[in-house]
Design a protein around this motif. Structure first.
Motif, PDB file in Angstrom:
ATOM      1  N   HIS A   1      10.506   9.605  -2.661  1.00  0.00           N
ATOM      2  CA  HIS A   1       9.514   9.264  -1.669  1.00  0.00           C
ATOM      3  C   HIS A   1      10.973   8.213  -0.831  1.00  0.00           C
ATOM      4  CE1 HIS A   1       7.207   6.526   0.918  1.00  0.00           C
ATOM      5  NE2 HIS A   1       7.712   4.961   0.639  1.00  0.00           N
TER       6      HIS A   1
ATOM      7  N   GLN B   1       0.751  -1.287  -0.363  1.00  0.00           N
ATOM      8  CA  GLN B   1       0.293   0.276   0.276  1.00  0.00           C
ATOM      9  C   GLN B   1       0.352   1.253  -0.335  1.00  0.00           C
ATOM     10  OE1 GLN B   1      -3.407   0.444  -0.390  1.00  0.00           O
ATOM     11  NE2 GLN B   1      -2.718  -1.345  -1.137  1.00  0.00           N
ATOM     12  N   GLU B   2       1.783   1.147   1.211  1.00  0.00           N
ATOM     13  CA  GLU B   2       2.689   2.103   0.254  1.00  0.00           C
ATOM     14  C   GLU B   2       3.792   2.790  -0.795  1.00  0.00           C
ATOM     15  OE1 GLU B   2       6.874   3.867   2.774  1.00  0.00           O
ATOM     16  OE2 GLU B   2       6.756   1.661   3.034  1.00  0.00           O
TER      17      GLU B   2
ATOM     18  N   ALA C   1       0.845   2.478  -4.003  1.00  0.00           N
ATOM     19  CA  ALA C   1      -0.332   2.980  -4.435  1.00  0.00           C
ATOM     20  C   ALA C   1       0.041   4.409  -4.800  1.00  0.00           C
ATOM     21  CB  ALA C   1      -1.376   3.144  -3.115  1.00  0.00           C
ATOM     22  N   HIS C   2       0.521   5.432  -5.015  1.00  0.00           N
ATOM     23  CA  HIS C   2       1.094   6.362  -5.189  1.00  0.00           C
ATOM     24  C   HIS C   2       1.756   6.299  -6.126  1.00  0.00           C
ATOM     25  CE1 HIS C   2      -3.264   6.989  -3.434  1.00  0.00           C
ATOM     26  NE2 HIS C   2      -3.073   7.337  -2.512  1.00  0.00           N
ATOM     27  N   ILE C   3       2.618   6.315  -5.773  1.00  0.00           N
ATOM     28  CA  ILE C   3       4.094   5.518  -6.402  1.00  0.00           C
ATOM     29  C   ILE C   3       3.908   5.574  -7.889  1.00  0.00           C
ATOM     30  CG2 ILE C   3       6.519   5.794  -6.280  1.00  0.00           C
ATOM     31  CD1 ILE C   3       6.383   5.553  -4.150  1.00  0.00           C
ATOM     32  N   THR C   4       4.146   6.291  -9.599  1.00  0.00           N
ATOM     33  CA  THR C   4       3.783   5.778 -11.034  1.00  0.00           C
ATOM     34  C   THR C   4       4.868   5.813 -11.267  1.00  0.00           C
ATOM     35  OG1 THR C   4       2.281   7.644 -11.257  1.00  0.00           O
ATOM     36  CG2 THR C   4       1.728   5.645 -10.760  1.00  0.00           C
ATOM     37  N   THR C   5       5.762   7.149 -11.065  1.00  0.00           N
ATOM     38  CA  THR C   5       6.519   7.757 -12.119  1.00  0.00           C
ATOM     39  C   THR C   5       8.475   7.456 -11.389  1.00  0.00           C
ATOM     40  OG1 THR C   5       7.056   9.482 -11.290  1.00  0.00           O
ATOM     41  CG2 THR C   5       4.780   8.846 -12.857  1.00  0.00           C
TER      42      THR C   5
ATOM     43  N   GLN D   1       8.525  10.467  -8.363  1.00  0.00           N
ATOM     44  CA  GLN D   1       8.664   9.876  -7.327  1.00  0.00           C
ATOM     45  C   GLN D   1       8.829   8.956  -6.767  1.00  0.00           C
ATOM     46  OE1 GLN D   1       4.435   8.808  -8.916  1.00  0.00           O
ATOM     47  NE2 GLN D   1       3.246  10.566  -9.152  1.00  0.00           N
TER      48      GLN D   1
END
Length: 410
Positions: A58, A44-45, A47-51, A54
């Motif tokens: 992180h 889940q950590e 979930a918003h990392i797509t590039t 990013q």
């Protein structure tokens, strides 16, 4: 029966070399007849990392325990690779299941209690081996090398961590689970090998062979094609059986022989039309030195000499004997650890090639602490090794290793 583990974005199923293979946005290879536990959901950590940007942001926020050990390149490592040059990284990432704390709660039913993987000289083992932070250090080391091709071993969090993060970083990936899966007995997921390639430079032609055996070998042999000019490269990633002693070395020799046969088959298919360049890269943890060994159990070297006899060159100079590892400033070790009274310093990870010129390699760290590896500043008991390989117009010019001189930091 095919395990349903990790079938995210599945497209279709192929059978390659007798092994059921799931082809998806990531390739999951060799989920064998016996079901092996593997993570089924993306962390889940992530979930918003797509590039890639990013991901790097992180890592900068979470990997704050200690800076990574400084690494330098031999010679002049270019800021950007020429069109016909590829950077290759080889890294045994130290499986979570083979290094977990006895105080940690296993993910699965356990048959044995883990004991930090036997790393009994670490100053702060709970912090050093804490997976929640160590995984980001592993990824930080991989990404700072900025390689075009990755060969990883002891990956036991592929579907939930390495596949999504490497995808975000710009790679396509393939995974072969290891049928020996030693970490399962401690209550953790099965580990395996990962082959990855930068999608903006290379595309997959075929997975030629994906194999695993209870004897301890896991391998992927694939054919990649350069997007710019269509030239093909046969790439292999492997992890061989461990331990010293002649029986173990004989087994590694057998495993290596089978792997070279698989590479031969792939090369035949990759040659294609007349005049097309065909080159080879083999990277892996072979778990054996290039020379005869006397301690802790003696054996005559057979596996590595067979690779050289096949005609592949090593990106790194090869140690001639055990005396090469005496002292602090040896530039050819790839693992350095302390377990009990035995301090193990060996050259057992390799990048082999044919059809290239090796122009630069990533040097080992200059200095380690008394506990050696892993540490707060380095997340595995193996170091990542890497090489810049420039394609030759023909495949018969190569040499073992580049000159080991001081170079640029990464």
């Amino acid at each position: 029966m095919l395990s349903p583990v990790g079938l995210l974005n599945a497209i279709h199923v192929l059978v390659l070399g007798g092994i059921t293979t799931i082809v998806s946005s990531w390739l999951r290879l060799g989920v064998a007849a016996r079901s092996l536990p593997m993570p089924a959901k993306v962390d889940q950590e992530l979930a918003h990392i797509t590039t890639r940007s990013q991901l790097l942001e992180h890592i900068a926020r979470v990997a704050t325990q200690a800076p990574l050990l400084d690494r330098k390149w031999s010679g002049e490592s270019p800021a950007s690779s020429p069109a016909d040059s590829y950077r290759v990284l080889q890294f045994n990432t130290l499986a979570r299941g083979l290094s977990s704390s006895p105080n940690a709660t296993p993910l699965l039913p356990a048959r044995e209690v883990s004991s930090y993987g036997g790393f009994d000289h670490l100053e702060e083992p709970e912090r050093v081996l804490d997976w929640s932070t160590r995984r980001w250090k592993l990824l930080q080391e991989i990404l700072r090398v900025d390689a075009d091709i990755l060969a990883l071993q002891e990956v036991d969090h592929y579907g939930d961590f390495f596949a999504p993060t490497l995808t975000a970083a710009g790679y396509e990936t393939a995974f072969q689970v290891s049928d020996s899966a030693s970490g399962v007995r401690f209550g953790y997921y099965a580990d395996g090998v990962v082959l990855a390639w930068r999608r903006e430079r290379l595309k997959l032609v075929r997975i030629n062979r994906s194999t695993s055996s209870r004897s301890g070998r896991a391998s992927i042999v694939a054919t990649l094609e350069a997007l710019k000019d269509g030239r093909r490269i046969v790439i292999a990633c492997t992890h061989l059986n461990s331990k010293t002693g002649q029986k173990r070395e004989d087994l590694r020799y057998f495993q290596t022989s089978k792997l070279l046969e698989d590479i031969d088959e792939a090369r035949t298919l990759a040659r294609g039309t007349e005049g097309q360049l065909e080159a080879v890269i083999l990277a892996g943890d072979f778990n054996t030195d290039p020379h005869d060994v006397t301690h802790p159990k003696a054996h005559a070297a057979k596996a590595i000499p067979s690779v050289r006899a096949y005609g592949l060159a090593s990106a790194y100079p090869l140690a001639l004997d055990e005396s090469a590892f005496n002292g602090e400033d040896v530039a050819i070790w790839t693992t350095w650890k302390v377990r009990g009274d035995y301090e193990a310093k060996h050259q057992i990870d390799y990048i082999w090639y044919e059809g290239f010129k090796c122009t630069s390699v990533l040097l080992p760290p200059a200095k380690l602490g008394p506990g050696r590896l892993p540490s707060l500043s380095y997340p595995s008991d193996h170091i990542a090794i890497a090489a810049d390989l420039q394609l030759n117009p023909c495949s018969d010019t190569h040499c073992d290793g580049v000159d080991m001189v001081k170079g640029q930091s990464i």
